[in-house]
Scaffold this motif. Structure first.
Motif, PDB file in Angstrom:
ATOM      1  N   GLY A   1       0.818  -1.212   0.000  1.00 44.45           N
ATOM      2  CA  GLY A   1       0.000   0.000   0.000  1.00 44.45           C
ATOM      3  C   GLY A   1       0.844   1.251   0.000  1.00 44.45           C
ATOM      4  N   ILE A   2       1.885   1.261   0.803  1.00 49.16           N
ATOM      5  CA  ILE A   2       2.781   2.422   0.854  1.00 49.16           C
ATOM      6  C   ILE A   2       3.482   2.605  -0.488  1.00 49.16           C
ATOM      7  CG2 ILE A   2       4.909   3.295   1.899  1.00 49.16           C
ATOM      8  CD1 ILE A   2       3.929   1.985   4.529  1.00 49.16           C
ATOM      9  N   LEU A   3       3.916   1.523  -1.077  1.00 47.68           N
ATOM     10  CA  LEU A   3       4.602   1.584  -2.370  1.00 47.68           C
ATOM     11  C   LEU A   3       3.683   2.135  -3.449  1.00 47.68           C
ATOM     12  CD1 LEU A   3       7.139   0.844  -4.032  1.00 47.68           C
ATOM     13  CD2 LEU A   3       6.066  -1.358  -4.449  1.00 47.68           C
ATOM     14  N   PHE A   4       2.451   1.644  -3.517  1.00 47.09           N
ATOM     15  CA  PHE A   4       1.508   2.119  -4.526  1.00 47.09           C
ATOM     16  C   PHE A   4       1.143   3.579  -4.309  1.00 47.09           C
ATOM     17  CE2 PHE A   4       0.207  -2.493  -5.029  1.00 47.09           C
ATOM     18  CZ  PHE A   4       0.887  -2.644  -6.227  1.00 47.09           C
ATOM     19  N   THR A   5       1.015   3.991  -3.054  1.00 49.41           N
ATOM     20  CA  THR A   5       0.696   5.383  -2.745  1.00 49.41           C
ATOM     21  C   THR A   5       1.834   6.298  -3.186  1.00 49.41           C
ATOM     22  OG1 THR A   5      -0.642   4.695  -0.865  1.00 49.41           O
ATOM     23  CG2 THR A   5       0.078   6.977  -0.906  1.00 49.41           C
ATOM     24  N   ALA A   6       3.056   5.915  -2.895  1.00 44.12           N
ATOM     25  CA  ALA A   6       4.209   6.725  -3.284  1.00 44.12           C
ATOM     26  C   ALA A   6       4.332   6.806  -4.799  1.00 44.12           C
ATOM     27  CB  ALA A   6       5.488   6.144  -2.673  1.00 44.12           C
ATOM     28  N   THR A   7       4.085   5.712  -5.476  1.00 47.43           N
ATOM     29  CA  THR A   7       4.165   5.688  -6.938  1.00 47.43           C
ATOM     30  C   THR A   7       3.097   6.586  -7.553  1.00 47.43           C
ATOM     31  OG1 THR A   7       5.011   3.445  -6.863  1.00 47.43           O
ATOM     32  CG2 THR A   7       4.139   4.185  -8.945  1.00 47.43           C
TER      33      THR A   7
ATOM     34  N   CYS B   1       1.645   9.150  -6.192  1.00 50.70           N
ATOM     35  CA  CYS B   1       1.966  10.543  -5.895  1.00 50.70           C
ATOM     36  C   CYS B   1       2.996  11.064  -6.890  1.00 50.70           C
ATOM     37  CB  CYS B   1       2.483  10.661  -4.466  1.00 50.70           C
ATOM     38  SG  CYS B   1       2.774  12.351  -3.934  1.00 50.70           S
ATOM     39  N   ASN B   2       4.036  10.284  -7.147  1.00 57.75           N
ATOM     40  CA  ASN B   2       5.063  10.696  -8.100  1.00 57.75           C
ATOM     41  C   ASN B   2       4.489  10.819  -9.503  1.00 57.75           C
ATOM     42  OD1 ASN B   2       7.128  10.865  -6.238  1.00 57.75           O
ATOM     43  ND2 ASN B   2       7.717   8.748  -6.485  1.00 57.75           N
TER      44      ASN B   2
ATOM     45  N   GLY C   1       1.630  16.773 -13.573  1.00 58.86           N
ATOM     46  CA  GLY C   1       1.494  18.212 -13.339  1.00 58.86           C
ATOM     47  C   GLY C   1       2.640  18.992 -13.955  1.00 58.86           C
ATOM     48  N   ARG C   2       3.842  18.467 -13.830  1.00 59.57           N
ATOM     49  CA  ARG C   2       5.006  19.140 -14.435  1.00 59.57           C
ATOM     50  C   ARG C   2       4.907  19.135 -15.956  1.00 59.57           C
ATOM     51  NH1 ARG C   2       9.011  15.994 -10.648  1.00 59.57           N
ATOM     52  NH2 ARG C   2       8.717  17.164  -8.731  1.00 59.57           N
ATOM     53  N   ASP C   3       4.455  18.024 -16.522  1.00 58.90           N
ATOM     54  CA  ASP C   3       4.303  17.942 -17.978  1.00 58.90           C
ATOM     55  C   ASP C   3       3.285  18.963 -18.477  1.00 58.90           C
ATOM     56  OD1 ASP C   3       6.134  15.914 -18.068  1.00 58.90           O
ATOM     57  OD2 ASP C   3       4.644  14.308 -18.196  1.00 58.90           O
ATOM     58  N   ILE C   4       2.160  19.056 -17.784  1.00 60.32           N
ATOM     59  CA  ILE C   4       1.122  20.012 -18.190  1.00 60.32           C
ATOM     60  C   ILE C   4       1.639  21.441 -18.066  1.00 60.32           C
ATOM     61  CG2 ILE C   4      -1.149  20.940 -17.559  1.00 60.32           C
ATOM     62  CD1 ILE C   4      -1.877  18.023 -16.777  1.00 60.32           C
ATOM     63  N   GLU C   5       2.386  21.702 -17.002  1.00 63.06           N
ATOM     64  CA  GLU C   5       2.942  23.038 -16.809  1.00 63.06           C
ATOM     65  C   GLU C   5       3.929  23.382 -17.922  1.00 63.06           C
ATOM     66  OE1 GLU C   5       5.301  25.643 -13.376  1.00 63.06           O
ATOM     67  OE2 GLU C   5       4.911  23.505 -13.069  1.00 63.06           O
ATOM     68  N   SER C   6       4.769  22.437 -18.317  1.00 68.50           N
ATOM     69  CA  SER C   6       5.743  22.706 -19.366  1.00 68.50           C
ATOM     70  C   SER C   6       5.065  22.941 -20.709  1.00 68.50           C
ATOM     71  CB  SER C   6       6.764  21.581 -19.465  1.00 68.50           C
ATOM     72  OG  SER C   6       6.172  20.400 -19.957  1.00 68.50           O
ATOM     73  N   VAL C   7       3.960  22.234 -20.963  1.00 69.64           N
ATOM     74  CA  VAL C   7       3.214  22.457 -22.205  1.00 69.64           C
ATOM     75  C   VAL C   7       2.623  23.868 -22.202  1.00 69.64           C
ATOM     76  CG1 VAL C   7       1.140  21.781 -23.481  1.00 69.64           C
ATOM     77  CG2 VAL C   7       2.711  20.033 -22.635  1.00 69.64           C
TER      78      VAL C   7
END
Length: 43
Positions: free
Chosen positions: A13-19, A21-22, A28-34
């Motif tokens: 569960g922790i692994l899937f949550t961290a993945t 989130c990343n 979000g970064r991709d959309i911002e760069s576009v």
């Protein structure tokens, strides 16, 4: 045996949550760069 199963499920569960989130941060970064590229092209 039950403790090992619970520990494995918690770790998964922790692994899937961290993945997830990343992944959201990366999207979000991709959309911002576009958006920035579009602004630069217009100007």
């Amino acid at each position: 045996m039950v403790k090992k199963l619970v520990l494995a499920l918690a770790a998964s569960g922790i692994l899937f949550t961290a993945t997830a989130c990343n992944t959201v941060k990366g999207a979000g970064r991709d959309i911002e760069s576009v958006g920035q590229a579009g602004d630069e092209a217009i100007n």
